[in-house]
Motif scaffolding. Structure first.
Motif, PDB file in Angstrom:
ATOM      1  N   LEU A  11    -114.113  61.727  98.127  1.00 27.85           N
ATOM      2  CA  LEU A  11    -115.224  61.942  99.061  1.00 27.85           C
ATOM      3  C   LEU A  11    -115.282  63.387  99.537  1.00 27.85           C
ATOM      4  CD1 LEU A  11    -114.729  58.789 101.314  1.00 27.85           C
ATOM      5  CD2 LEU A  11    -116.362  59.071  99.453  1.00 27.85           C
ATOM      6  N   PHE A  12    -116.477  63.820  99.876  1.00 21.86           N
ATOM      7  CA  PHE A  12    -116.685  65.146 100.477  1.00 21.86           C
ATOM      8  C   PHE A  12    -117.142  64.937 101.906  1.00 21.86           C
ATOM      9  CE2 PHE A  12    -117.397  65.839  95.966  1.00 21.86           C
ATOM     10  CZ  PHE A  12    -116.703  67.005  95.721  1.00 21.86           C
ATOM     11  N   ARG A  13    -116.518  65.630 102.850  1.00 25.65           N
ATOM     12  CA  ARG A  13    -116.979  65.620 104.230  1.00 25.65           C
ATOM     13  C   ARG A  13    -117.739  66.918 104.444  1.00 25.65           C
ATOM     14  NH1 ARG A  13    -114.324  63.233 109.489  1.00 25.65           N
ATOM     15  NH2 ARG A  13    -114.370  61.506 108.045  1.00 25.65           N
ATOM     16  N   ILE A  14    -118.983  66.790 104.874  1.00 24.58           N
ATOM     17  CA  ILE A  14    -119.851  67.948 105.077  1.00 24.58           C
ATOM     18  C   ILE A  14    -119.968  68.183 106.578  1.00 24.58           C
ATOM     19  CG2 ILE A  14    -122.081  68.997 104.554  1.00 24.58           C
ATOM     20  CD1 ILE A  14    -120.405  68.071 102.050  1.00 24.58           C
ATOM     21  N   CYS A  15    -119.485  69.332 107.019  1.00 29.50           N
ATOM     22  CA  CYS A  15    -119.505  69.718 108.431  1.00 29.50           C
ATOM     23  C   CYS A  15    -120.604  70.761 108.625  1.00 29.50           C
ATOM     24  CB  CYS A  15    -118.150  70.297 108.841  1.00 29.50           C
ATOM     25  SG  CYS A  15    -116.764  69.195 108.561  1.00 29.50           S
ATOM     26  N   VAL A  16    -121.701  70.353 109.238  1.00 33.01           N
ATOM     27  CA  VAL A  16    -122.828  71.263 109.470  1.00 33.01           C
ATOM     28  C   VAL A  16    -122.595  71.955 110.802  1.00 33.01           C
ATOM     29  CG1 VAL A  16    -125.329  71.473 109.713  1.00 33.01           C
ATOM     30  CG2 VAL A  16    -124.357  69.768 108.137  1.00 33.01           C
ATOM     31  N   ASP A  17    -122.425  73.270 110.754  1.00 35.55           N
ATOM     32  CA  ASP A  17    -122.105  74.044 111.951  1.00 35.55           C
ATOM     33  C   ASP A  17    -123.289  74.792 112.542  1.00 35.55           C
ATOM     34  OD1 ASP A  17    -119.371  73.320 111.860  1.00 35.55           O
ATOM     35  OD2 ASP A  17    -118.984  74.873 110.379  1.00 35.55           O
ATOM     36  N   GLN A  18    -124.307  75.078 111.715  1.00 37.29           N
ATOM     37  CA  GLN A  18    -125.398  75.920 112.196  1.00 37.29           C
ATOM     38  C   GLN A  18    -126.707  75.533 111.522  1.00 37.29           C
ATOM     39  OE1 GLN A  18    -124.609  80.061 111.498  1.00 37.29           O
ATOM     40  NE2 GLN A  18    -125.989  80.730 113.101  1.00 37.29           N
ATOM     41  N   LYS A  19    -127.784  75.613 112.297  1.00 38.62           N
ATOM     42  CA  LYS A  19    -129.136  75.413 111.769  1.00 38.62           C
ATOM     43  C   LYS A  19    -129.969  76.580 112.268  1.00 38.62           C
ATOM     44  CE  LYS A  19    -133.029  72.235 111.805  1.00 38.62           C
ATOM     45  NZ  LYS A  19    -133.554  70.966 112.340  1.00 38.62           N
ATOM     46  N   GLU A  20    -130.395  77.413 111.347  1.00 39.36           N
ATOM     47  CA  GLU A  20    -131.161  78.602 111.705  1.00 39.36           C
ATOM     48  C   GLU A  20    -132.360  78.721 110.783  1.00 39.36           C
ATOM     49  OE1 GLU A  20    -130.331  83.343 111.713  1.00 39.36           O
ATOM     50  OE2 GLU A  20    -128.765  82.066 112.575  1.00 39.36           O
ATOM     51  N   GLU A  87    -105.378  63.901 103.853  1.00 36.07           N
ATOM     52  CA  GLU A  87    -106.376  62.974 104.387  1.00 36.07           C
ATOM     53  C   GLU A  87    -106.573  63.215 105.881  1.00 36.07           C
ATOM     54  OE1 GLU A  87    -107.303  58.171 104.579  1.00 36.07           O
ATOM     55  OE2 GLU A  87    -105.493  58.881 103.575  1.00 36.07           O
ATOM     56  N   ALA A  88    -105.495  63.517 106.606  1.00 34.50           N
ATOM     57  CA  ALA A  88    -105.584  63.777 108.050  1.00 34.50           C
ATOM     58  C   ALA A  88    -106.410  65.034 108.340  1.00 34.50           C
ATOM     59  CB  ALA A  88    -104.189  63.912 108.647  1.00 34.50           C
ATOM     60  N   GLU A  89    -106.232  66.080 107.536  1.00 40.05           N
ATOM     61  CA  GLU A  89    -107.014  67.316 107.716  1.00 40.05           C
ATOM     62  C   GLU A  89    -108.502  67.042 107.522  1.00 40.05           C
ATOM     63  OE1 GLU A  89    -105.016  71.275 106.158  1.00 40.05           O
ATOM     64  OE2 GLU A  89    -104.604  69.609 104.760  1.00 40.05           O
ATOM     65  N   VAL A  90    -108.824  66.276 106.506  1.00 38.05           N
ATOM     66  CA  VAL A  90    -110.219  65.952 106.227  1.00 38.05           C
ATOM     67  C   VAL A  90    -110.800  65.114 107.358  1.00 38.05           C
ATOM     68  CG1 VAL A  90    -111.776  64.751 104.629  1.00 38.05           C
ATOM     69  CG2 VAL A  90    -109.899  66.144 103.725  1.00 38.05           C
ATOM     70  N   GLU A  91    -110.077  64.098 107.792  1.00 39.11           N
ATOM     71  CA  GLU A  91    -110.549  63.210 108.862  1.00 39.11           C
ATOM     72  C   GLU A  91    -110.772  63.962 110.178  1.00 39.11           C
ATOM     73  OE1 GLU A  91    -111.475  59.936 108.987  1.00 39.11           O
ATOM     74  OE2 GLU A  91    -111.339  59.961 106.811  1.00 39.11           O
ATOM     75  N   ALA A  92    -109.966  64.984 110.442  1.00 42.36           N
ATOM     76  CA  ALA A  92    -110.075  65.739 111.694  1.00 42.36           C
ATOM     77  C   ALA A  92    -111.236  66.737 111.692  1.00 42.36           C
ATOM     78  CB  ALA A  92    -108.766  66.480 111.960  1.00 42.36           C
ATOM     79  N   SER A  93    -111.786  67.035 110.546  1.00 39.83           N
ATOM     80  CA  SER A  93    -112.855  68.039 110.431  1.00 39.83           C
ATOM     81  C   SER A  93    -114.173  67.489 110.953  1.00 39.83           C
ATOM     82  CB  SER A  93    -113.019  68.473 108.978  1.00 39.83           C
ATOM     83  OG  SER A  93    -111.849  69.058 108.514  1.00 39.83           O
ATOM     84  N   ARG A  94    -114.817  68.269 111.798  1.00 34.26           N
ATOM     85  CA  ARG A  94    -116.118  67.924 112.366  1.00 34.26           C
ATOM     86  C   ARG A  94    -116.986  69.166 112.407  1.00 34.26           C
ATOM     87  NH1 ARG A  94    -115.438  63.035 111.689  1.00 34.26           N
ATOM     88  NH2 ARG A  94    -114.656  61.640 113.280  1.00 34.26           N
ATOM     89  N   GLY A  95    -118.281  68.976 112.218  1.00 32.60           N
ATOM     90  CA  GLY A  95    -119.236  70.070 112.311  1.00 32.60           C
ATOM     91  C   GLY A  95    -119.736  70.223 113.731  1.00 32.60           C
ATOM     92  N   ALA A  96    -120.173  71.420 114.079  1.00 32.06           N
ATOM     93  CA  ALA A  96    -120.685  71.670 115.431  1.00 32.06           C
ATOM     94  C   ALA A  96    -121.981  70.898 115.682  1.00 32.06           C
ATOM     95  CB  ALA A  96    -120.916  73.173 115.626  1.00 32.06           C
ATOM     96  N   LEU A  97    -122.832  70.721 114.640  1.00 32.77           N
ATOM     97  CA  LEU A  97    -124.095  70.002 114.808  1.00 32.77           C
ATOM     98  C   LEU A  97    -124.021  68.559 114.345  1.00 32.77           C
ATOM     99  CD1 LEU A  97    -126.704  72.670 113.621  1.00 32.77           C
ATOM    100  CD2 LEU A  97    -126.047  72.070 115.949  1.00 32.77           C
ATOM    101  N   THR A  98    -123.498  68.350 113.171  1.00 37.85           N
ATOM    102  CA  THR A  98    -123.391  67.001 112.616  1.00 37.85           C
ATOM    103  C   THR A  98    -122.354  66.997 111.497  1.00 37.85           C
ATOM    104  OG1 THR A  98    -124.664  65.098 111.802  1.00 37.85           O
ATOM    105  CG2 THR A  98    -125.204  67.230 110.855  1.00 37.85           C
TER     106      THR A  98
END
Length: 144
Positions: A11-20, A87-98
């Motif tokens: 799986l890929f976790r996509i962390c969206v940090d910015q919308k400009e 797996e823990a590193e991936v699970e802990a990752s979150r984006g600022a927006l979504t």
């Protein structure tokens, strides 16, 4: 010992940090990577994920680019890279927006099929092409 790729660790976790100006940017994290991979917009996201899929040969593409080079290499084994993110590193990752999880199950007809799972509690949605995936992401981002 090499760990084989499977739908769970692929799986890929996509962390969206910015919308400009309608452009989304952020990071891609996965057990398939050794470090987070930045993307500048959705086109860049698609190209980088496709590069990982091709390099790791998982899921296998239904179509391949033809080559006439004599020493063309075999397709690589579908294994996690040495030093892959845990797996823990991936699970802990979150984006600022979504944040959303991307499961690419097949690559038929030169496009992706799979599911996107929103981390904000919305239900999982299936997609049958990368264009449909982009449409799902756009609709989700309009609501934020």
């Amino acid at each position: 010992m090499s760990t084989k790729l499977n739908p769970k660790n692929g799986l890929f976790r996509i962390c969206v940090d910015q919308k400009e100006d309608g452009r989304l940017s952020g990071r891609i994290v996965s057990q398939r990577l050794t470090a987070p991979m930045a993307f500048a917009d959705l086109g860049d996201l698609l190209l980088k994920v496709e590069g990982v899929l091709d390099a790791q040969n998982f899921p296998q593409a239904s179509q391949r680019i033809r080559t006439f080079v004599q020493d063309a290499s075999e397709y690589p084994a579908s294994v996690l890279p040495d030093g892959a993110m845990s797996e823990a590193e991936v699970e802990a990752s979150r984006g600022a927006l979504t944040t959303f999880q991307l499961a690419i199950l097949t690559r038929r007809n030169a496009t992706w099929q799979g599911a996107v799972d929103w981390m904000e509690g919305q239900s999982s949605m299936s997609f049958s092409s990368d264009l449909e995936l982009l449409s799902l992401v756009d609709r989700h981002m309009e609501g934020l």
